[in-house]
Structure formats: structure tokens, C-alpha cells
Write a protein that holds these residues in place. Structure first.
Motif, mmCIF file in Angstrom:
data_model
loop_
_atom_site.group_PDB
_atom_site.id
_atom_site.type_symbol
_atom_site.label_atom_id
_atom_site.label_comp_id
_atom_site.label_asym_id
_atom_site.label_seq_id
_atom_site.Cartn_x
_atom_site.Cartn_y
_atom_site.Cartn_z
ATOM 1 N N THR A 72 0.815 -1.217 0.000
ATOM 2 C CA THR A 72 0.000 0.000 0.000
ATOM 3 C C THR A 72 0.848 1.267 0.000
ATOM 4 O O THR A 72 0.305 2.370 -0.076
ATOM 5 N N GLU A 73 2.174 1.117 0.094
ATOM 6 C CA GLU A 73 3.056 2.285 0.124
ATOM 7 C C GLU A 73 3.027 3.018 -1.212
ATOM 8 O O GLU A 73 2.944 2.398 -2.277
ATOM 9 N N ARG A 74 3.106 4.354 -1.136
ATOM 10 C CA ARG A 74 3.157 5.171 -2.351
ATOM 11 C C ARG A 74 4.203 6.279 -2.149
ATOM 12 O O ARG A 74 4.462 6.714 -1.020
ATOM 13 N N ILE A 75 4.786 6.737 -3.238
ATOM 14 C CA ILE A 75 5.809 7.779 -3.179
ATOM 15 C C ILE A 75 5.119 9.128 -2.980
ATOM 16 O O ILE A 75 4.200 9.469 -3.738
ATOM 17 N N PRO A 76 5.515 9.909 -1.984
ATOM 18 C CA PRO A 76 4.867 11.217 -1.771
ATOM 19 C C PRO A 76 5.124 12.151 -2.958
ATOM 20 O O PRO A 76 6.209 12.168 -3.537
ATOM 21 N N LEU A 77 4.100 12.918 -3.315
ATOM 22 C CA LEU A 77 4.210 13.909 -4.383
ATOM 23 C C LEU A 77 4.294 15.301 -3.756
ATOM 24 O O LEU A 77 3.639 15.579 -2.747
ATOM 25 N N ARG A 78 5.082 16.167 -4.372
ATOM 26 C CA ARG A 78 5.212 17.536 -3.862
ATOM 27 C C ARG A 78 4.260 18.507 -4.531
ATOM 28 O O ARG A 78 4.172 19.652 -4.143
ATOM 29 N N GLY A 79 3.593 18.053 -5.576
ATOM 30 C CA GLY A 79 2.635 18.926 -6.255
ATOM 31 C C GLY A 79 3.265 19.979 -7.131
ATOM 32 O O GLY A 79 2.597 20.921 -7.552
ATOM 33 N N THR A 80 4.558 19.834 -7.445
ATOM 34 C CA THR A 80 5.229 20.820 -8.295
ATOM 35 C C THR A 80 5.032 20.536 -9.770
ATOM 36 O O THR A 80 5.278 21.406 -10.603
ATOM 37 N N GLY A 81 4.627 19.308 -10.100
ATOM 38 C CA GLY A 81 4.447 18.956 -11.500
ATOM 39 C C GLY A 81 5.751 18.791 -12.256
ATOM 40 O O GLY A 81 5.736 18.751 -13.496
ATOM 41 N N ASP A 82 6.874 18.687 -11.533
ATOM 42 C CA ASP A 82 8.157 18.555 -12.218
ATOM 43 C C ASP A 82 8.385 17.109 -12.653
ATOM 44 O O ASP A 82 7.522 16.236 -12.488
ATOM 45 N N ASP A 83 9.596 16.848 -13.201
ATOM 46 C CA ASP A 83 9.892 15.520 -13.716
ATOM 47 C C ASP A 83 9.817 14.464 -12.615
ATOM 48 O O ASP A 83 9.347 13.345 -12.857
ATOM 49 N N PHE A 84 10.275 14.799 -11.413
ATOM 50 C CA PHE A 84 10.241 13.821 -10.329
ATOM 51 C C PHE A 84 8.805 13.524 -9.911
ATOM 52 O O PHE A 84 8.480 12.378 -9.569
ATOM 53 N N GLU A 119 6.231 13.626 -11.933
ATOM 54 C CA GLU A 119 5.691 12.769 -12.992
ATOM 55 C C GLU A 119 6.200 11.341 -12.843
ATOM 56 O O GLU A 119 5.444 10.380 -12.999
ATOM 57 N N LEU A 120 7.502 11.203 -12.551
ATOM 58 C CA LEU A 120 8.060 9.866 -12.342
ATOM 59 C C LEU A 120 7.408 9.201 -11.138
ATOM 60 O O LEU A 120 7.043 8.011 -11.200
ATOM 61 N N SER A 121 7.254 9.945 -10.044
ATOM 62 C CA SER A 121 6.646 9.373 -8.842
ATOM 63 C C SER A 121 5.210 8.955 -9.108
ATOM 64 O O SER A 121 4.761 7.892 -8.659
ATOM 65 N N GLU A 122 4.477 9.785 -9.861
ATOM 66 C CA GLU A 122 3.091 9.439 -10.174
ATOM 67 C C GLU A 122 3.026 8.169 -11.010
ATOM 68 O O GLU A 122 2.178 7.298 -10.790
ATOM 69 N N THR A 123 3.953 8.057 -11.989
ATOM 70 C CA THR A 123 3.988 6.854 -12.816
ATOM 71 C C THR A 123 4.314 5.623 -11.977
ATOM 72 O O THR A 123 3.694 4.563 -12.130
ATOM 73 N N LEU A 124 5.304 5.762 -11.084
ATOM 74 C CA LEU A 124 5.661 4.639 -10.222
ATOM 75 C C LEU A 124 4.507 4.281 -9.278
ATOM 76 O O LEU A 124 4.288 3.094 -8.990
ATOM 77 N N ASN A 125 3.775 5.283 -8.808
ATOM 78 C CA ASN A 125 2.622 5.000 -7.952
ATOM 79 C C ASN A 125 1.556 4.221 -8.711
ATOM 80 O O ASN A 125 0.925 3.311 -8.162
ATOM 81 N N LEU A 126 1.333 4.611 -9.981
ATOM 82 C CA LEU A 126 0.386 3.855 -10.798
ATOM 83 C C LEU A 126 0.860 2.416 -10.977
ATOM 84 O O LEU A 126 0.063 1.469 -10.931
#
Length: 453
Positions: A206-218, A220-227
Motif C-alpha cells: 500500500t506504500e506510495r511515493i509522496p508527491l510535492r505537487g510541483t508537476g516537475d519531472d520527479f 511525474e516519475l513518482s506518479e507513474t511509479l505510484n500507478l
């Protein structure tokens, strides 16, 4: 910053790239300053050196042609002409100064050219001059030193020297500091990904990578990894449900088979032995059907079942499938309506597509109700082939329409129908193998399954 993080910062690719950028920046800055120095300092000095050499040669020629007095007059005239202040010194062979406005000069002859301090005092104030001088030895051994003021060029030289040194030092410090800060910031983001990955590896899906909400490359990568983690969690949960369902589905026929065989050992009459044997064979066949279906799904999902994609005459295939299931439908008092466009062709594995349509027709017949209607339609538009099979049965509630694609899942209340609960799972696997889409909807009344390829 902790020691491990400091070591990681210094080993990081970001820092190395930053230092390479610093080196390139300093190199380009030095090149730019070198070009500016060449244009603003060195070239003007060369130009003035050439001009002073010409003047020294002309004055020596006057001395040879007209004598020493003519040279002295020419020197006096020269002091009041030219764009720059003129300097000179004429020293006799015995060291006596014949004429000079230079405050000092070297004791030894000047080789090539030289820069001499030629400051002057007027009205109690000092005027700064820098004389670029060359020396010409006259025929009688006298020394003729002539020059022009290049204080402005010397100021530029000093400005370039000091300014470039400070700029390079400041730029290097800022660039290195920025590289370290950037490496640290990137390292923190990577640490978040690493920590999350390790927790997932430890079993916390259930762990997910925290997002900072900046919309930067990291982000986007974190969102993809969370998916991806979400899909993995769903897959693991699906495997767990399948394992539970397999255990549940196999337990009953195995228990029945065990009971029949146990009773068979103590059966006394031939009729009883025959009945128990037939029951045991039926249970074994059910087990065989379950294992065959599971193996077929695994082979389809891995792509090993794909015999070869070829053009398939879909119009004929659907007609054959309808004809194959027509007796069972008529046995239930059902009728099959077919509205298939002529000349439909698609690239597919014919056997798998036939199995897909056959499974859907079998479900429509089993769950469509006595005296119901089964509808088969197919058409093509904009490069997409659409196949729809519907019935007039009780239908499937919206909350179960995705779950019926899972292995062994059965809609509550439908357990009385024969089957293994794997038919739609096989269909979903075949459709996915052909990069298609399967949608289960409401036929009002009944269920409609739409396949799009």
C-alpha cells in the motif's frame, strides 16, 4: 547532513554533471575573456608598438640625414603632436642626457618594447601615465628612447586581470555550491523513491511515493511509479483471490471424489459400484476441465497460445459460432438473432476468436432465461471491428461487471448453472492478447458484452 548522505552527494551523477558544467562554464568564460583581452588590450598594444617603432625609425633617419640639432627639434615637435602624449629621452654615448621628458629609463638598452611609469606632477597633483617605449641606437652610439602614453590600455589590462579573476572565483563558487545543493535536492527525491521501494519489497504494497505537487519531472516519475505500484497491488490481490478461489473450487470436487472412491471400496452391488464410478469420473472430469481452463488462460496471457495472426473472415466465423450453439438455444426455447455486416475481416488468431464468441454465446444461452432472445451483431467503422452479444436474462449488476472477468467469480445467485466460472476470464485474456477492449453493459433487459478490436 549525515555522513552516508554526504558520501552519496559526492558520488552522485548530478554533482558530477554539475562539476562538468562548472568546468565548461569556466572554460567558456575564460575563452570569452581571452577574446575580449585580445581585442581590448593586446591588439591596441601591438598597434601602438608598431606606431612607436615607425616613429623611432623616422627620428633616427632625421639624425643621420640632418644632424643632432634637427633630431632635437623633431623631438620637441613630436611632443605636441599625435593622439597620445609623447615621451622621449635622448642620451649621449657618455651618459649625458641631451633631452628627456621621461622621468626614468632602464640603464640597459630596451629589448623590443617596454612599459615605463611616466607619472607627471602639475599644480601639486599627480597625473598617471604609462609609456610604451622602444629604443633606437643612433650611429654615434647615443640612445634614443621614444614612446606614447598607453595608460588607458594599461587600465583595461588591470581591469581585465582583476575582474576576470574575481568573476571566475565567484562563478566557480556559485556553480559548485549550486551543484552540491542541486545534488542534495535530487538525492532527497531519489531517497523517497528508494525508501518506498524498500518498504514495498518488505511486503507493504500500500506504500506510495509522496508527491510535492510541483508537476516537475520527479513528480511525474513518482506518479507513474505510484500507478505501477497500484497495478502491482491489484495483480497481487488478484493472484491472492485466484488462489483462494482455486482452493475453494477444487475442494468440493476433490471431497466428492474422495467420498465416492471411499464408498466404492465398500460397495456390494454392481449397480452401486457403477453409480459411484460414474460420479467419480464426473468429478474427475470437472477437475480436468478446471485445470485445462486455468492452463489455457495462463498460456493465452503469456502469448504462447497465439498460433498466428492472420486475416480472419469474421462474418463466416460468427455464422459458424451461431450455428454451433443454435441446438442448445433451441433446447431452452431461445432464439438467436444475427445482424452481422457482410465481408468483415480482422487480423487475429481464428481459433481464439471462435473460442471467445463461443464462450459468450454459451453464457448468453445459460443465463438468458427460458424462451429468451440472444442477439449477435457485428460491424466495422473507422478501422475498429465491433462485436456485441446480448441476452434477455436478469443481467449483471454494475458492481459485478468487472469482477466477472476474474477467475472463478460468479454473480451471486447464479451458482446453480453448470460451469467452472472461467469462461469470461478466458474471453478477457483473449481480448487483451489481441489488444482489444471488452465492455459489459446493460441490454435492458439482460446483459450485453461488446468487444472492440
Amino acid at each position: 547532513m549525515s555522513a552516508p548522505r554526504r558520501r552519496r552527494v559526492w558520488r552522485s551523477l548530478t554533482l558530477r554533471l554539475g562539476l562538468i558544467y562548472v568546468a565548461l562554464f569556466l572554460t567558456s568564460t575564460a575563452t570569452m575573456f581571452g577574446a575580449a583581452y585580445w581585442i581590448g588590450v593586446y591588439q591596441p598594444l601591438l598597434h601602438e608598438t608598431g606606431s612607436v617603432r615607425v616613429e623611432a625609425g623616422d627620428l633616427a633617419a632625421i639624425d643621420r640625414a640632418a644632424g643632432r640639432d634637427a633630431l632635437l627639434r623633431a623631438l620637441e615637435v613630436r611632443r605636441s603632436t599625435g593622439p597620445r602624449r609623447a615621451f622621449d629621452a635622448l642620451i649621449a654615448p657618455d651618459g649625458k642626457v641631451l633631452l628627456a621628458n621621461l622621468p626614468s629609463w632602464p640603464d640597459d638598452p630596451v629589448p623590443g618594447w617596454a612599459l615605463l611609469e611616466a607619472d607627471a606632477y602639475k599644480g601639486g597633483q599627480e597625473r598617471d601615465y604609462e609609456a610604451l617605449v622602444v629604443e633606437q641606437q643612433l650611429d654615434d652610439g647615443a640612445r634614443l628612447i621614444v614612446g606614447r602614453d598607453v595608460e588607458d590600455i594599461d587600465d583595461r589590462d588591470e581591469l581585465f586581470t582583476i575582474g576576470s579573476a574575481w568573476l571566475i572565483v565567484i562563478a566557480a563558487a556559485l556553480a559548485i555550491g549550486g551543484s552540491i545543493a542541486m545534488s542534495s535536492a535530487v538525492g532527497q527525491r531519489i531517497d523517497m523513491v528508494t525508501r518506498t521501494a524498500r518498504r514495498v519489497m518488505a511486503g507493504s504494497l500500500t506504500e506510495r511515493i509522496p508527491l510535492r505537487g510541483t508537476g516537475d519531472d520527479f513528480d511525474e516519475l513518482s506518479e507513474t511509479l505510484n500507478l505501477m505500484l497500484g497495478r502491482i497491488e491489484e495483480s497481487v490481490e488478484s493472484v491472492r483471490r485466484v488462489s483462494d478461489n482455486v482452493a475453494h473450487e477444487l475442494r468440493t470436487p476433490l471431497a466428492r471424489l474422495h467420498a465416492d472412491l471411499d464408498e466404492l471400496r465398500s460397495a456390494e452391488s454392481d449397480d452401486e459400484r457403477r453409480r459411484l464410478t460414474e460420479q467419480a469420473v464426473a468429478e474427475a472430469e470437472r477437475l480436468q476441465a478446471i485445470f485445462d481452463a486455468l492452463l489455457r488462460i495462463a498460456r493465452i496471457e503469456s502469448g504462447r497460445h497465439l498460433a498466428g495472426v492472420k486475416p480472419v473472415d469474421l462474418t463466416t466465423l460468427l455464422a459458424d459460432a451461431v450455428e454451433f450453439h443454435l441446438p442448445d438455444a433451441e433446447g431452452r426455447g431461445q432464439r438467436i438473432e444475427s445482424r452481422v455486416a457482410p465481408g468483415l475481416v480482422m487480423e487475429a488468431d481464428r481459433n481464439l476468436i471462435f473460442q471467445t464468441v463461443s464462450n459468450l454465446l454459451d453464457n448468453a444461452s445459460k443465463y438468458g432465461g427460458e424462451g429468451g432472445t440472444i442477439s449477435v451483431t457485428a460491424s466495422a467503422a473507422d478501422g475498429t471491428v465491433r462485436i456485441a452479444i446480448s441476452d434477455t436474462g436478469p443481467g449483471i449488476a454494475p458492481e459485478y461487471r468487472e469482477r466477472v472477468k476474474e477467475r472463478f467469480f460468479r454473480v451471486p445467485g447464479s451458482g446453480g448453472q453448470p460451469g467452472t466460472g472461467l469462461g469470461l476470464a478466458i474471453v478477457a485474456a483473449i481480448v487483451a492478447l489481441h489488444n482489444g477492449r471488452m465492455e459489459i453493459g446493460d441490454a435492458r433487459p439482460g446483459t450485453e458484452v461488446v468487444l472492440s478490436f
